[in-house]
Design a protein around this motif. Structure first.
Motif, short mmCIF file in Angstrom:
data_model
loop_
_atom_site.label_atom_id
_atom_site.label_comp_id
_atom_site.label_asym_id
_atom_site.label_seq_id
_atom_site.Cartn_x
_atom_site.Cartn_y
_atom_site.Cartn_z
N ASP A 153 0.85 -1.20 -0.09
CA ASP A 153 0.10 0.12 0.12
C ASP A 153 0.90 1.34 0.12
O ASP A 153 0.62 2.30 -0.63
N ASN A 154 2.07 1.22 0.76
CA ASN A 154 3.01 2.44 0.80
C ASN A 154 3.89 2.16 -0.20
O ASN A 154 5.03 1.19 0.12
N PRO A 155 3.88 2.78 -1.24
CA PRO A 155 4.88 2.33 -2.52
C PRO A 155 6.24 2.77 -2.45
O PRO A 155 6.93 3.51 -3.31
N HIS A 156 6.95 2.60 -1.18
CA HIS A 156 8.43 2.97 -1.06
C HIS A 156 9.11 1.75 -0.22
O HIS A 156 8.65 1.30 0.61
N VAL A 157 9.98 1.68 -0.85
CA VAL A 157 10.82 0.44 -0.29
C VAL A 157 11.44 0.64 1.34
O VAL A 157 11.66 1.78 1.61
N SER A 158 11.56 -0.20 1.92
CA SER A 158 12.02 -0.11 3.39
C SER A 158 13.47 0.38 3.42
O SER A 158 14.33 -0.20 2.72
N GLN A 159 13.96 1.63 4.38
CA GLN A 159 15.09 1.99 4.40
C GLN A 159 16.00 1.01 5.16
O GLN A 159 17.17 1.04 4.93
N TYR A 160 15.29 0.06 5.98
CA TYR A 160 15.93 -1.00 6.48
C TYR A 160 16.77 -1.93 5.43
O TYR A 160 17.65 -2.27 5.43
N ARG A 161 15.67 -2.42 4.73
CA ARG A 161 15.91 -3.47 3.85
C ARG A 161 16.94 -2.82 2.72
O ARG A 161 17.80 -3.50 2.09
N LEU A 162 16.96 -1.60 2.21
CA LEU A 162 17.64 -0.90 1.50
C LEU A 162 18.98 -0.58 2.03
O LEU A 162 19.98 -1.17 1.20
N THR A 163 19.21 -0.46 3.19
CA THR A 163 20.43 -0.22 3.80
C THR A 163 21.22 -1.70 3.86
O THR A 163 22.42 -1.81 3.58
N ALA A 164 20.21 -2.81 4.08
CA ALA A 164 20.84 -3.89 4.30
C ALA A 164 21.57 -4.46 3.18
O ALA A 164 22.70 -4.86 2.82
N HIS A 165 20.52 -4.02 1.82
CA HIS A 165 21.05 -4.46 0.50
C HIS A 165 22.32 -3.75 0.04
O HIS A 165 23.43 -4.54 -0.50
N MET A 166 22.30 -2.55 0.34
CA MET A 166 23.49 -1.67 0.11
C MET A 166 24.73 -2.16 0.85
O MET A 166 26.06 -2.33 0.30
#
Length: 344
Positions: A153-166
């Motif tokens: 519903d909220n079309p923005h990726v999680s900053q936690y998951r993005l940080t883990a991915h990076m």
């Protein structure tokens, strides 16, 4: 002696292969930044590890792919009214990002098997190469896990998951670079490790890595758009509302003001610590390779500071922001080179 010379030749071959892989991983990190900055990461709503290599090839296939995208919140809440050409432009970045990830897997796996089957890998390195391959597979899964967080519903990726991915991407790159240094500079220099400097060099590497993670939080929350002034944040060095949430510590991960402030503080700390450490290394370990590593580290720091300030003042242009992300990896590379030189 002949066997030793032959193994050195094999070591150089493996190092050259890993250099190629590291260069492609570096490109992957930059492309990932561009994908995020152009808001392209949610354009591919399916994860097909094998069939996903083939992009839409006909007008009908493109329309079907676009229709799938329309069913998700990003189109409905942010990009409603986008035409097919606009969709193609964002799809391209995410497609190339995923394709490059698959390319890295192939580029790493098959040469690794070749070197292992021909018994060219030095003793003790095989488990490290397998670990790198495993981490690469985990990175692919983590990338899809990150994308899934925005297909809601909220079309923005999680900053936690993005940080883990990076963070995992940079960790893979750093691990690869350390193996390259081991292969290229296997013989310890005269004098050996330089006491406390060798240990503190790894602390410096860890601080640069933490700064990269803090930058990923800035990217994931779009905190770079909050205060586009420097050296002040708005009207003061310390902005209002810092750590004012409940609980306060959560602001370090979710409040855009606090996230940007923390990233700046990391940068200021490294701006002080790196020159101090550089001077100590220059004086206490006056060897050519150490001094080269010191110069590279200081130059990388100056480049990264210039890019970071420019990104803020110019309101986060895509090209400069992507260069800033690449500059962070270059700074980490220089810190790793100095640490390896001091320790080996």
């Amino acid at each position: 002696m002949l066997l030793s010379q032959q193994q050195r030749q094999y070591d150089h071959q493996i190092a050259a292969w890993l250099m190629l892989c590291a260069a492609v991983v570096f490109g992957m990190i930059i492309l990932g930044g561009v994908t995020r900055l152009t808001n392209s990461g949610l354009s591919m709503v399916e994860w097909k590890p094998l069939m996903g290599v083939i992009p839409p090839l006909s007008d009908e296939a493109w329309q079907q792919t676009f229709d799938k995208y329309k069913a998700y919140p990003e189109y409905q809440k942010i990009n409603r009214g986008m035409d097919l050409d606009g969709f193609k432009s964002i799809f391209l970045y995410e497609y190339l990002h995923r394709l490059l990830g698959r390319t890295i897997g192939v580029l790493f796996f098959f040469p690794m098997l070749f070197f292992m089957l021909r018994q060219r890998v030095p003793a003790g390195m095989q488990p490290k190469l397998w670990l790198l391959f495993l981490l690469g597979g985990c990175q692919g899964l983590l990338g899809w896990y990150m994308v899934k967080s925005g297909l809601v519903d909220n079309p923005h990726v999680s900053q936690y998951r993005l940080t883990a991915h990076m963070g995992l991407a940079v960790l893979i790159y750093a691990f690869m670079l350390w193996l390259i240094f081991d292969l290229r500079f296997a013989r310890p220099p005269k004098g050996g490790a330089n006491g406390p400097l060798a240990g503190w060099s790894l602390v410096l590497v860890a601080l640069v890595y933490l700064m990269i993670l803090s930058g990923a939080l800035v990217a994931g929350t779009k905190a770079g758009f909050a205060y586009n002034t420097w050296p002040l944040m708005g009207t003061g060095f310390v902005p209002p509302g810092l750590y004012s949430g409940v609980p306060p510590w959560l602001d370090a991960f979710e409040d855009i003001t606090t996230i940007q402030f923390n990233h700046r503080i990391f940068a200021y700390c490294l701006t002080v610590l790196i020159p101090v450490f550089a001077v100590l290394a220059w004086r206490r370990a006056p060897r050519p390779r150490v001094r080269l590593a010191v110069l590279l580290l200081v130059l990388a720091l100056l480049l990264q500071l210039g890019l970071g300030i420019s990104v803020l003042l110019l309101h986060v242009p895509v090209s400069l922001a992507a260069a800033h992300q690449g500059g962070a990896v270059i700074l980490l590379s220089a810190a790793l080179f100095l640490a390896h030189t001091l320790r080996r």
